[in-house]
Each structure stands twice: as structure tokens, then as C-alpha cells.
Motif scaffolding. Structure first.
Motif, short mmCIF file in Angstrom:
data_model
loop_
_atom_site.label_atom_id
_atom_site.label_comp_id
_atom_site.label_asym_id
_atom_site.label_seq_id
_atom_site.Cartn_x
_atom_site.Cartn_y
_atom_site.Cartn_z
N SER A 33 1.09 -1.62 0.21
CA SER A 33 0.27 -0.08 0.15
C SER A 33 0.87 1.26 0.15
O SER A 33 1.49 1.99 0.99
CB SER A 33 -1.08 0.13 1.31
OG SER A 33 -0.04 -0.04 2.08
N GLY A 34 1.70 1.60 -0.93
CA GLY A 34 2.32 3.03 -0.68
C GLY A 34 3.55 2.22 -1.23
O GLY A 34 3.94 1.46 -1.83
N HIS A 35 4.00 3.56 -2.59
CA HIS A 35 5.77 3.48 -3.35
C HIS A 35 6.32 2.68 -2.20
O HIS A 35 7.52 2.16 -2.86
CB HIS A 35 5.73 4.30 -4.24
CG HIS A 35 7.41 4.08 -4.62
ND1 HIS A 35 7.29 3.48 -5.81
CD2 HIS A 35 8.40 4.91 -4.71
CE1 HIS A 35 8.73 3.77 -6.61
NE2 HIS A 35 9.31 4.62 -5.48
N GLY A 36 6.60 3.04 -1.02
CA GLY A 36 7.49 3.22 -0.08
C GLY A 36 7.16 1.73 0.92
O GLY A 36 8.56 1.62 1.67
N ALA A 37 5.84 1.06 0.75
CA ALA A 37 5.52 0.57 1.93
C ALA A 37 6.53 -1.09 1.65
O ALA A 37 7.05 -1.10 0.74
CB ALA A 37 4.05 0.26 1.85
N GLY A 38 6.96 -2.16 2.31
CA GLY A 38 6.84 -3.29 2.09
C GLY A 38 5.79 -4.37 1.50
O GLY A 38 4.50 -4.30 1.52
N GLY A 62 -6.98 -1.00 0.48
CA GLY A 62 -5.13 -0.10 0.45
C GLY A 62 -4.40 -0.39 -0.72
O GLY A 62 -3.25 0.50 -0.36
N THR A 63 -4.28 -2.04 -1.33
CA THR A 63 -3.42 -2.04 -2.50
C THR A 63 -3.19 -1.13 -3.28
O THR A 63 -4.23 -0.44 -4.04
CB THR A 63 -4.02 -3.63 -2.65
OG1 THR A 63 -3.86 -4.25 -1.47
CG2 THR A 63 -2.42 -3.71 -4.30
N THR A 64 -2.07 0.23 -3.87
CA THR A 64 -1.67 -0.09 -4.00
C THR A 64 -1.05 -0.28 -5.71
O THR A 64 -1.12 -0.18 -6.94
CB THR A 64 -1.30 1.47 -4.61
OG1 THR A 64 0.31 1.39 -3.82
CG2 THR A 64 -2.26 2.37 -3.27
N HIS A 65 0.02 -1.49 -5.08
CA HIS A 65 0.70 -2.46 -6.12
C HIS A 65 1.08 -3.44 -5.68
O HIS A 65 0.60 -4.12 -4.68
CB HIS A 65 2.60 -1.77 -5.91
CG HIS A 65 2.34 -0.39 -6.30
ND1 HIS A 65 2.34 0.73 -5.17
CD2 HIS A 65 2.72 -0.07 -7.46
CE1 HIS A 65 2.65 2.24 -5.40
NE2 HIS A 65 2.89 1.62 -7.23
N VAL A 66 0.74 -4.10 -7.42
CA VAL A 66 0.53 -5.62 -7.20
C VAL A 66 2.19 -5.98 -7.46
O VAL A 66 2.79 -6.00 -8.77
CB VAL A 66 0.22 -6.36 -7.67
CG1 VAL A 66 -0.90 -7.78 -7.57
CG2 VAL A 66 -1.88 -6.15 -7.09
N ARG A 67 2.56 -7.60 -7.19
CA ARG A 67 3.22 -8.11 -7.72
C ARG A 67 2.84 -9.62 -7.70
O ARG A 67 2.80 -10.17 -7.00
CB ARG A 67 4.67 -7.98 -7.02
CG ARG A 67 5.59 -8.55 -7.63
CD ARG A 67 7.45 -8.40 -7.17
NE ARG A 67 7.04 -9.56 -5.76
CZ ARG A 67 7.60 -8.76 -4.25
NH1 ARG A 67 8.78 -8.07 -4.62
NH2 ARG A 67 7.30 -9.85 -3.59
N LEU A 68 3.34 -10.06 -9.50
CA LEU A 68 3.38 -11.39 -9.67
C LEU A 68 4.26 -12.40 -9.41
O LEU A 68 5.20 -11.66 -10.64
CB LEU A 68 1.87 -11.96 -10.73
CG LEU A 68 0.48 -10.93 -10.69
CD1 LEU A 68 -0.31 -10.99 -11.85
CD2 LEU A 68 0.06 -12.56 -9.48
N ASP A 69 4.88 -13.03 -9.21
CA ASP A 69 5.39 -14.00 -9.66
C ASP A 69 5.80 -15.32 -10.07
O ASP A 69 5.15 -16.49 -9.51
CB ASP A 69 6.77 -14.05 -7.54
CG ASP A 69 7.39 -13.20 -7.87
OD1 ASP A 69 7.76 -12.06 -8.56
OD2 ASP A 69 7.03 -12.56 -6.35
N PHE A 70 6.27 -15.76 -11.56
CA PHE A 70 5.84 -16.74 -11.87
C PHE A 70 7.10 -17.95 -11.70
O PHE A 70 8.61 -16.92 -12.01
CB PHE A 70 5.96 -16.10 -13.64
CG PHE A 70 4.68 -15.18 -13.46
CD1 PHE A 70 3.77 -15.95 -14.13
CD2 PHE A 70 4.87 -14.19 -13.69
CE1 PHE A 70 2.33 -15.56 -14.37
CE2 PHE A 70 3.53 -13.46 -14.09
CZ PHE A 70 2.55 -13.88 -14.07
#
Length: 129
Positions: A33-38, A62-70
Motif C-alpha cells: 500500500s504505497g510506493h515505499g511500503a513493504g 488499500g493496495t496500490t501495487h501488486v507483484r506476480l511472481d511466476f
């Protein structure tokens, strides 16, 4: 499923080297949730026979960024072993990209479908519908 306060994510993988879905690729999902968040690991799943991953965990509010790991290395090692059962070894096993990590921004209330076009020596992603 997205709500007005959360986004949702889905994906699928097409193995462009054979023109077929990539079955059995493990995928993990993380959010922040935010650019600097973990990053918070949310869990994962694997692609089905159609290359789709239909049961990714829901995103927290509150999620702003998502990462998918394949996890692509295991997929290509298995595929190569199957292809070479009756053929001589052509090249070393393993994948040039042992994993693919895709990070993207989301906004509440929207669904994000992120397909992965994959081959042993390259990949491409895009926002689908």
C-alpha cells in the motif's frame, strides 16, 4: 472480485514457443500500500490446463501495487524432459528466465487481468481485459 474499495487480479500464461497454455506454473501474489511500503505475501496458486490461475488471493483494502511472481524454471525443465524422452539431449536444462516478476499499479474498484506470453528466451506482459 473487486469492490469499490479493493482491486482484483487474474492472470494466464501462453507458451508462445508451442502456441499452447502453460500448465502447472506456480504463481505467487504480493501487495503493498504505497510506493515505499513493504511487500506482503498473500499466497499463490498454479496455472490449470488452460494456463489460467483462477484462485489468486483477494487483495487487501488499500493496495496500490501488486507483484506476480511466476516460477518458470520448473515449468521449462519439465517441458524439456518430456520433449527429450525419446530424443538426444539438445541443450542444457533450465530456463534463461528462471522466474518472471511483474509489478504493476492498481486502483480500487477495477479488475486487472495480466497475461504472460512466455517462451524459453523471452516474455511479454500486458494489461488484458
Amino acid at each position: 472480485m473487486s469492490t469499490q474499495t479493493t482491486a482484483s487480479v487474474s492472470t494466464h500464461i501462453l507458451d508462445t514457443s508451442v502456441g499452447r497454455p502453460a500448465e502447472g506454473v506456480a504463481i505467487s501474489l504480493a501487495a503493498r500500500s504505497g510506493h515505499g511500503a513493504g511487500w506482503t505475501a498473500l499466497g499463490g496458486s498454479a496455472t490449470d490446463a488452460d494456463g489460467r490461475c483462477k484462485d489468486l488471493p483477494a487483495l487487501p483494502e488499500g493496495t496500490t501495487h501488486v507483484r506476480l511472481d511466476f516460477e518458470t524454471e520448473t515449468y521449462f525443465a519439465k517441458k524439456q524432459a518430456e520433449e527429450q524422452q525419446d530424443a538426444p539431449r539438445v541443450r542444457d536444462s533450465g530456463a534463461f528466465f528462471p522466474e518472471v516478476a511483474i509489478t504493476f499499479a492498481v486502483v480500487p474498484g477495477e479488475h486487472f487481468h495480466v497475461p504472460l506470453l512466455l517462451n524459453p528466451f523471452g516474455y511479454s506482459v500486458y494489461r488484458g481485459s
